[in-house]
Write an enzyme that holds these catalytic residues in place. Structure first.
Site, PDB file in Angstrom:
ATOM      1  N   GLY A 185      70.797  20.857 130.420  1.00  0.00           N
ATOM      2  CA  GLY A 185      70.942  20.166 131.077  1.00  0.00           C
ATOM      3  C   GLY A 185      70.050  19.275 131.150  1.00  0.00           C
ATOM      4  O   GLY A 185      69.395  18.788 130.001  1.00  0.00           O
ATOM      5  N   ARG A 217      76.418  22.762 126.789  1.00  0.00           N
ATOM      6  CA  ARG A 217      76.382  23.870 126.188  1.00  0.00           C
ATOM      7  C   ARG A 217      77.459  24.256 125.364  1.00  0.00           C
ATOM      8  O   ARG A 217      78.522  23.840 125.108  1.00  0.00           O
ATOM      9  CB  ARG A 217      76.278  24.805 128.124  1.00  0.00           C
ATOM     10  N   ASP A 268      64.378  26.141 126.986  1.00  0.00           N
ATOM     11  CA  ASP A 268      64.661  26.768 126.011  1.00  0.00           C
ATOM     12  C   ASP A 268      66.193  27.399 125.236  1.00  0.00           C
ATOM     13  O   ASP A 268      66.426  27.858 124.133  1.00  0.00           O
ATOM     14  CB  ASP A 268      63.932  28.413 126.906  1.00  0.00           C
ATOM     15  N   THR A 307      63.525  18.947 130.250  1.00  0.00           N
ATOM     16  CA  THR A 307      63.798  20.322 131.031  1.00  0.00           C
ATOM     17  C   THR A 307      63.220  19.428 133.146  1.00  0.00           C
ATOM     18  O   THR A 307      62.199  19.606 132.801  1.00  0.00           O
ATOM     19  CB  THR A 307      64.224  20.840 131.405  1.00  0.00           C
ATOM     20  N   ASP A 320      63.124  21.383 135.178  1.00  0.00           N
ATOM     21  CA  ASP A 320      62.641  23.011 135.624  1.00  0.00           C
ATOM     22  C   ASP A 320      61.068  22.291 135.261  1.00  0.00           C
ATOM     23  O   ASP A 320      60.289  23.685 135.886  1.00  0.00           O
ATOM     24  CB  ASP A 320      63.361  24.054 134.965  1.00  0.00           C
ATOM     25  N   ASP A 374      59.920  24.528 133.027  1.00  0.00           N
ATOM     26  CA  ASP A 374      59.614  26.522 132.814  1.00  0.00           C
ATOM     27  C   ASP A 374      59.225  26.712 130.996  1.00  0.00           C
ATOM     28  O   ASP A 374      59.895  27.326 131.156  1.00  0.00           O
ATOM     29  CB  ASP A 374      61.130  26.907 133.507  1.00  0.00           C
ATOM     30  N   ARG A 418      65.859  26.000 138.793  1.00  0.00           N
ATOM     31  CA  ARG A 418      66.475  28.008 137.983  1.00  0.00           C
ATOM     32  C   ARG A 418      65.253  28.506 138.360  1.00  0.00           C
ATOM     33  O   ARG A 418      65.134  29.083 139.680  1.00  0.00           O
ATOM     34  CB  ARG A 418      66.092  27.570 136.164  1.00  0.00           C
TER      35      ARG A 418
END
Length: 319
Positions: A11, A72, A103, A125, A127, A129, A171
């Site tokens: 993303g 992707r 990741d 990202t 996120d 995360d 996510r």
């Protein structure tokens, strides 16, 4: 090391362009050629690789998205795909790779490093995360986009005396929801890292309604499920007029904040330093405003966690 490659994968996130710019210019400053790989690992397999110059990254630091595009690639997860990518790297004489993403991107970098191609991961990202760094590139911009949207929704929520459920991205991580909820004074924040206490959410809404509160804002992380389903449950439990807003991909777009531009510049530059120093299989990050690097394998095997102190603080302030 005389030639390195750079790609963005997964993303997109605001600030990726600033990171690309930093990689290209820091490498050229040190006499290293840089090759941009378009469309992530898919572009590596397809051979869409071009040499980048100083002018290649001019006027992009303020732009959202990624100049190198992103995609992707399921094929790259296979042994055959990885070998195909290695052949492309060999063809262009690329001796090291900087991979900007999350990741999944780091897993690809890990695989290449294991096969003899030094890679450095740069966390990009919205996120937030990725373990091993306090912040990822894009998180701050996305957070401010969410806050701006909540502020606007609050205006109409007040006008119509409604309860609003706002679903945000992230996510499986709750960072965006947690930080946005605390920053905007949400009544409840629902994140995957904390067990959903629906009864407490309803009690808080009722207490507010009883003391004359005209509207309520509830922030739901996408990892908790559908905002529309949650809004329906609230309506059934309280009979309060409830609306749902799913912010969606607006959170990924826009010009990166000053914080993301600086972070991306620092991390991209540091990634080049590590490659030149002969390091491989590392991820760069920032902790307590200091640049750090970690083994990618350790990062991929570490579970992300949120700052629960912020969650508890939000509950204390939303009584």
């Amino acid at each position: 090391m005389k030639k390195i490659g750079v790609l963005t994968s997964g993303g997109d996130a605001p600030g990726m362009n600033a990171a690309i710019r930093a990689v290209v210019r820091k490498a050229i400053f040190n006499g290293v050629e840089v090759y941009g790989i378009q469309h992530g690992y898919q572009g590596l397999l397809d051979g869409t690789i071009e040499k980048m110059e100083l002018g290649s990254v001019g006027d992009i630091i303020q732009r959202g998205g990624t100049k190198l595009y992103s995609a992707r690639c399921e094929e790259f997860k296979t042994e055959e795909g990885q070998q195909k990518g290695i052949k492309q790297l060999q063809k262009h004489g690329i001796e090291g790779l900087i991979a900007i993403g999350g990741d999944g991107t780091f897993m690809g970098a890990k695989k290449l490093t294991e096969k003899g191609y030094p890679c450095i991961g740069v966390p990009g990202t919205i996120d937030n995360d990725i373990p091993g760094t306090d912040f990822t590139i894009g998180f701050d911009t996305a957070l401010n986009t969410i806050i701006d949207a909540i502020d606007k929704i609050r205006d109409t929520a007040t006008s119509h005396e409604r309860t609003y459920v706002i679903e945000v991205m992230g996510r499986d991580a709750g960072d965006l929801a947690l930080w946005a909820g605390l920053a905007d004074g949400a009544e409840s924040i629902l994140i995957p890292e904390v067990k959903d206490d629906f009864g407490e959410v309803i009690d808080r809404l009722k207490r507010g309604h009883e003391r004359g509160k005209k509207h309520s804002i509830i922030i739901l992380a996408e990892g908790m499920g559908s905002g529309f389903d949650y809004g329906k449950k609230i309506k059934e439990a309280t009979d309060l007029e409830t609306r749902v807003t799913v912010l969606g991909h607006t959170q990924r777009g826009g010009s990166p904040s000053a914080s993301d531009r600086v972070l991306a510049s620092r991390l991209g530059s540091y990634a080049v330093d590590l490659l030149i120093a002969g390091k491989a299989g590392r991820m760069v990050g920032i902790e307590k405003n200091e640049l750090v690097d970690h083994d990618i394998v350790e990062i991929l095997n570490t579970k992300h966690s949120v700052d629960l102190n912020l969650y508890h603080l939000s509950n204390e302030l939303s009584i």
